[in-house]
Design a protein around this motif. Structure first.
Motif, mmCIF file in Angstrom:
data_model
loop_
_atom_site.group_PDB
_atom_site.id
_atom_site.type_symbol
_atom_site.label_atom_id
_atom_site.label_comp_id
_atom_site.label_asym_id
_atom_site.label_seq_id
_atom_site.Cartn_x
_atom_site.Cartn_y
_atom_site.Cartn_z
ATOM 1 N N GLN A 59 0.829 -1.208 0.000
ATOM 2 C CA GLN A 59 0.000 0.000 0.000
ATOM 3 C C GLN A 59 0.863 1.258 0.000
ATOM 4 O O GLN A 59 0.602 2.211 -0.743
ATOM 5 C CB GLN A 59 -0.923 -0.022 1.226
ATOM 6 N N GLN A 60 1.925 1.259 0.810
ATOM 7 C CA GLN A 60 2.799 2.426 0.880
ATOM 8 C C GLN A 60 3.536 2.639 -0.438
ATOM 9 O O GLN A 60 3.718 3.776 -0.893
ATOM 10 C CB GLN A 60 3.799 2.260 2.024
ATOM 11 N N ASN A 61 3.943 1.544 -1.078
ATOM 12 C CA ASN A 61 4.651 1.650 -2.355
ATOM 13 C C ASN A 61 3.745 2.231 -3.434
ATOM 14 O O ASN A 61 4.180 3.059 -4.250
ATOM 15 C CB ASN A 61 5.159 0.268 -2.772
ATOM 16 N N ILE A 62 2.480 1.808 -3.449
ATOM 17 C CA ILE A 62 1.534 2.345 -4.436
ATOM 18 C C ILE A 62 1.312 3.837 -4.199
ATOM 19 O O ILE A 62 1.294 4.640 -5.145
ATOM 20 C CB ILE A 62 0.203 1.571 -4.371
ATOM 21 N N ARG A 63 1.159 4.229 -2.940
ATOM 22 C CA ARG A 63 0.972 5.651 -2.632
ATOM 23 C C ARG A 63 2.193 6.471 -3.049
ATOM 24 O O ARG A 63 2.059 7.572 -3.598
ATOM 25 C CB ARG A 63 0.700 5.828 -1.138
ATOM 26 N N ASP A 64 3.389 5.935 -2.776
ATOM 27 C CA ASP A 64 4.612 6.642 -3.172
ATOM 28 C C ASP A 64 4.687 6.788 -4.693
ATOM 29 O O ASP A 64 5.105 7.838 -5.211
ATOM 30 C CB ASP A 64 5.843 5.896 -2.652
ATOM 31 N N PHE A 65 4.288 5.736 -5.409
ATOM 32 C CA PHE A 65 4.299 5.786 -6.879
ATOM 33 C C PHE A 65 3.336 6.860 -7.396
ATOM 34 O O PHE A 65 3.678 7.632 -8.303
ATOM 35 C CB PHE A 65 3.910 4.413 -7.437
ATOM 36 N N LEU A 66 2.150 6.921 -6.814
ATOM 37 C CA LEU A 66 1.173 7.925 -7.248
ATOM 38 C C LEU A 66 1.657 9.338 -6.941
ATOM 39 O O LEU A 66 1.502 10.255 -7.760
ATOM 40 C CB LEU A 66 -0.175 7.665 -6.572
ATOM 41 N N ASP A 67 2.267 9.514 -5.761
ATOM 42 C CA ASP A 67 2.769 10.846 -5.390
ATOM 43 C C ASP A 67 3.909 11.289 -6.306
ATOM 44 O O ASP A 67 4.019 12.471 -6.659
ATOM 45 C CB ASP A 67 3.248 10.835 -3.936
ATOM 46 N N ALA A 68 4.763 10.327 -6.695
ATOM 47 C CA ALA A 68 5.928 10.668 -7.518
ATOM 48 C C ALA A 68 5.572 10.876 -8.985
ATOM 49 O O ALA A 68 6.377 11.433 -9.751
ATOM 50 C CB ALA A 68 6.988 9.570 -7.389
ATOM 51 N N ASN A 69 4.390 10.419 -9.404
ATOM 52 C CA ASN A 69 4.023 10.498 -10.824
ATOM 53 C C ASN A 69 2.716 11.260 -11.035
ATOM 54 O O ASN A 69 1.968 10.972 -11.974
ATOM 55 C CB ASN A 69 3.896 9.081 -11.404
ATOM 56 N N THR A 70 2.472 12.220 -10.170
ATOM 57 C CA THR A 70 1.220 12.981 -10.261
ATOM 58 C C THR A 70 1.052 13.644 -11.627
ATOM 59 O O THR A 70 -0.030 13.580 -12.242
ATOM 60 C CB THR A 70 1.178 14.051 -9.155
ATOM 61 N N ALA A 71 2.114 14.250 -12.121
ATOM 62 C CA ALA A 71 2.018 14.983 -13.396
ATOM 63 C C ALA A 71 1.760 14.045 -14.568
ATOM 64 O O ALA A 71 0.903 14.311 -15.424
ATOM 65 C CB ALA A 71 3.300 15.779 -13.624
ATOM 66 N N SER A 72 2.500 12.933 -14.647
ATOM 67 C CA SER A 72 2.358 12.028 -15.792
ATOM 68 C C SER A 72 1.041 11.261 -15.776
ATOM 69 O O SER A 72 0.579 10.791 -16.825
ATOM 70 C CB SER A 72 3.525 11.037 -15.821
ATOM 71 N N LEU A 73 0.426 11.135 -14.604
ATOM 72 C CA LEU A 73 -0.841 10.398 -14.508
ATOM 73 C C LEU A 73 -2.053 11.305 -14.666
ATOM 74 O O LEU A 73 -3.183 10.815 -14.784
ATOM 75 C CB LEU A 73 -0.925 9.674 -13.159
ATOM 76 N N ALA A 74 -1.820 12.605 -14.656
ATOM 77 C CA ALA A 74 -2.937 13.553 -14.769
ATOM 78 C C ALA A 74 -3.656 13.365 -16.097
ATOM 79 O O ALA A 74 -3.038 13.231 -17.155
ATOM 80 C CB ALA A 74 -2.422 14.982 -14.643
ATOM 81 N N GLY A 75 -4.971 13.337 -16.052
ATOM 82 C CA GLY A 75 -5.775 13.208 -17.255
ATOM 83 C C GLY A 75 -6.083 11.781 -17.654
ATOM 84 O O GLY A 75 -6.915 11.555 -18.541
ATOM 85 N N LEU A 76 -5.414 10.791 -17.048
ATOM 86 C CA LEU A 76 -5.684 9.390 -17.372
ATOM 87 C C LEU A 76 -6.919 8.898 -16.627
ATOM 88 O O LEU A 76 -7.269 9.400 -15.558
ATOM 89 C CB LEU A 76 -4.485 8.513 -16.998
ATOM 90 N N THR A 77 -7.570 7.904 -17.183
ATOM 91 C CA THR A 77 -8.713 7.299 -16.500
ATOM 92 C C THR A 77 -8.214 6.439 -15.341
ATOM 93 O O THR A 77 -7.034 6.057 -15.280
ATOM 94 C CB THR A 77 -9.521 6.420 -17.459
ATOM 95 N N GLN A 78 -9.117 6.126 -14.428
ATOM 96 C CA GLN A 78 -8.738 5.277 -13.295
ATOM 97 C C GLN A 78 -8.250 3.912 -13.763
ATOM 98 O O GLN A 78 -7.307 3.349 -13.190
ATOM 99 C CB GLN A 78 -9.924 5.115 -12.341
ATOM 100 N N ARG A 79 -8.858 3.387 -14.812
ATOM 101 C CA ARG A 79 -8.435 2.072 -15.299
ATOM 102 C C ARG A 79 -7.018 2.137 -15.863
ATOM 103 O O ARG A 79 -6.210 1.222 -15.653
ATOM 104 C CB ARG A 79 -9.424 1.576 -16.353
ATOM 105 N N SER A 80 -6.696 3.217 -16.559
ATOM 106 C CA SER A 80 -5.338 3.371 -17.098
ATOM 107 C C SER A 80 -4.324 3.560 -15.976
ATOM 108 O O SER A 80 -3.207 3.032 -16.037
ATOM 109 C CB SER A 80 -5.290 4.561 -18.058
ATOM 110 N N ILE A 81 -4.721 4.312 -14.950
ATOM 111 C CA ILE A 81 -3.813 4.513 -13.818
ATOM 112 C C ILE A 81 -3.543 3.189 -13.116
ATOM 113 O O ILE A 81 -2.403 2.890 -12.734
ATOM 114 C CB ILE A 81 -4.408 5.544 -12.837
ATOM 115 N N ARG A 82 -4.578 2.367 -12.958
ATOM 116 C CA ARG A 82 -4.359 1.071 -12.301
ATOM 117 C C ARG A 82 -3.433 0.195 -13.137
ATOM 118 O O ARG A 82 -2.607 -0.550 -12.593
ATOM 119 C CB ARG A 82 -5.685 0.350 -12.046
ATOM 120 N N GLU A 83 -3.538 0.272 -14.460
ATOM 121 C CA GLU A 83 -2.627 -0.497 -15.313
ATOM 122 C C GLU A 83 -1.183 -0.048 -15.097
ATOM 123 O O GLU A 83 -0.262 -0.877 -15.069
ATOM 124 C CB GLU A 83 -3.031 -0.337 -16.778
#
Length: 489
Positions: free
Chosen positions: A135-159
């Motif tokens: 869980q902590q690793n996933i949160r760290d990944f999301l925090d570190a890639n906020t800009a590149s994940l912006a605009g993607l759908t939830q399904r794409s982000i989960r991929e």
């Protein structure tokens, strides 16, 4: 599964001071103490070691040691003896009857647990720690890639999250073993009840076949009877809208009986239902009524003494509370005299133990979602009740939750002990007197010198939430389920 182990051993009076000094040293060096290195023991979630002082006439000082461990008890005791043998030998040298064999001492001084509850069943210590890291690793990944994940759908982000986890060898376990499906989790939580329902259905069927003048139990009839029983079982399992289990069972039996009539199965199943109902009425208005009469007679004679809080003990209790997300409580109180009270308490504790396994196995005990583990143990020839709990939040909120949501259960247990607020009809009164109950609880609470948690910053909801994150990481999810999964992060 996780199980409790409790050791109770009498302390040599002339070694009491030395034992207390050793326990205080263990507490100061908890993370690296050589006496009992909890973190090196396989599968230990929580542990405690403490001195129970002889503060009442007729009772000797006792050493109490308890663990919540994964797997087989014999393997756990062998691990204790092998991993902490020299340290435990030093600890047990303060006790009566210790001859140098640590494993034998553990086995001979083991106390049976009368009732045991766990707030996150089916999860090993290793799984809890792994899922927290995930869980902590996933949160760290999301925090570190906020800009590149912006605009993607939830399904794409989960991929993207899935690709990230697959790229890390430390999380190979999450990819290979993808957790429980919803069906698997449902089966784990309900298999005990399902077994009871199936057994009742079988007994009803056999009893109906053996009734005088009942039709022969031919194969077609047997199949139809089992169909009726299956309908009752499925209703009892799935009709969660009827929150009271007893009412759900009654409705299930009635439905099965009506279906039996509609299918013209004959009288076999209905005979069995009527027979069971008749026996139930006899028990309810016979044995149970006598027991309540005897209990009410003793409750009416109860005169609790004035409770005086332990002024010297209270600062020691407060000094070790609210240091992390979790807290611990050790409570010891003497039972009221007469064997009737002890036998009644054993019945209540047996019921609690059964309910904890069959019903309260989803992360809350009577609506209280903050208890990691709790156990009730009768000691000193069943003269005293020892209660150990590991819980989240403050002592005040913990006791407040109990009085607000589980006062009946508290009263059913501790109304058999001295000075508990006056109760009636087993579950009424008692803990509903919140202020007196809290004074009583403090007066009988004991300082715990050594207390260990393998995950001190995790609450029960955290543990259960992390499992849901892991379960949903790779399995197919609908849009609604995917949105719920992201809210868990």
């Amino acid at each position: 599964m996780t199980y409790p182990f409790t050791l109770i051993a009498p302390v040599l009076p002339h070694k009491r001071t030395d034992l207390l000094r050793l326990l205080e040293q263990m507490a100061r060096e908890l993370d690296c103490n050589p006496v009992l290195p909890f973190d090196r023991l396989a599968g230990v979630h929580f542990g405690r070691v403490m001195l129970i002082d002889a503060d009442s006439p007729g009772f000797a000082p006792l050493l109490s040691m308890e663990t919540n461990f994964d797997g087989d008890e014999s393997a756990h005791l062998a691990d204790l003896a092998q991993t902490a043998g020299p340290g435990l030998a030093e600890l047990f040298s303060h006790c009566e009857g210790f001859t140098g064999n640590v494993l034998t001492f553990l086995q001979t001084h083991r106390k049976k647990t009368a009732a045991f509850y766990q707030g996150h069943p089916y999860r090993s210590r290793e799984q809890i720690l792994q899922e927290q890291a995930l869980q902590q690793n996933i949160r760290d990944f999301l925090d570190a890639n906020t800009a590149s994940l912006a605009g993607l759908t939830q399904r794409s982000i989960r991929e993207r999250i899935q690709q990230h986890i697959k790229s890390q060898p430390d999380f190979a376990w999450a990819v290979q073993n993808r957790g429980l499906s919803a069906v698997g989790l449902w089966w784990q939580q309900h298999r005990g009840l399902l077994g009871i329902y199936a057994t009742l259905a079988l007994l009803f069927s056999v009893a109906g076949a053996l009734m005088p003048d009942a039709p022969e139990f031919a194969v077609p009839t047997a199949l139809r009877v089992w169909l009726c029983a299956l309908v009752g079982v499925l209703f009892a399992m799935l009709a969660t809208g009827i929150r009271k289990l007893s009412l759900r069972l009654v409705v299930a039996v009635v439905l099965a009986g009506l279906l039996s009539c509609l299918l013209r199965v004959g009288c076999a199943f209905l005979y069995a239902v009527l027979l069971a109902g008749g026996l139930g009425l006899i028990l309810r208005y016979g044995v149970v009524s006598w027991w309540f009469w005897a209990l009410n007679k003793r409750e009416a004679a109860d005169k609790p003494e004035r409770i005086v809080s332990e002024g010297e003990r209270l600062p020691r209790l407060l000094a070790v509370e609210d240091l992390t997300t979790q807290n611990q409580l050790t409570h010891l109180v003497r039972l009221k005299p007469y064997s009737f009270r002890c036998r009644s308490l054993k019945v209540v504790l047996t019921a609690i133990d059964l309910l904890a396994k069959l019903l309260y196995n989803k992360g809350n005990l009577g609506g209280i979602p903050t208890i990691h583990f709790a156990r009730w143990v009768l000691i000193d020839n069943d003269q005293r009740l020892l209660f150990n709990s590991n819980y989240d939040g403050s002592w005040e909120s913990y006791l407040g939750d109990f009085t607000d949501k589980a006062a009946e259960g508290l009263t059913a247990v501790w109304s058999h002990t001295i000075n508990f607020p006056k109760a009636c009809d087993l579950t009424e009164g008692g803990a509903r007197d919140e202020q007196r109950f809290k004074k009583w609880a403090r007066a009988h609470q004991l300082p715990t010198q050594v207390w260990y948690s393998a995950y001190p910053e995790l609450s029960v909801p955290n543990v259960n939430n992390n499992s849901r994150i892991r379960d949903g990481l790779f399995c197919p999810l609908s849009d609604a389920a995917l949105a719920r999964w992201f809210r868990r992060l």
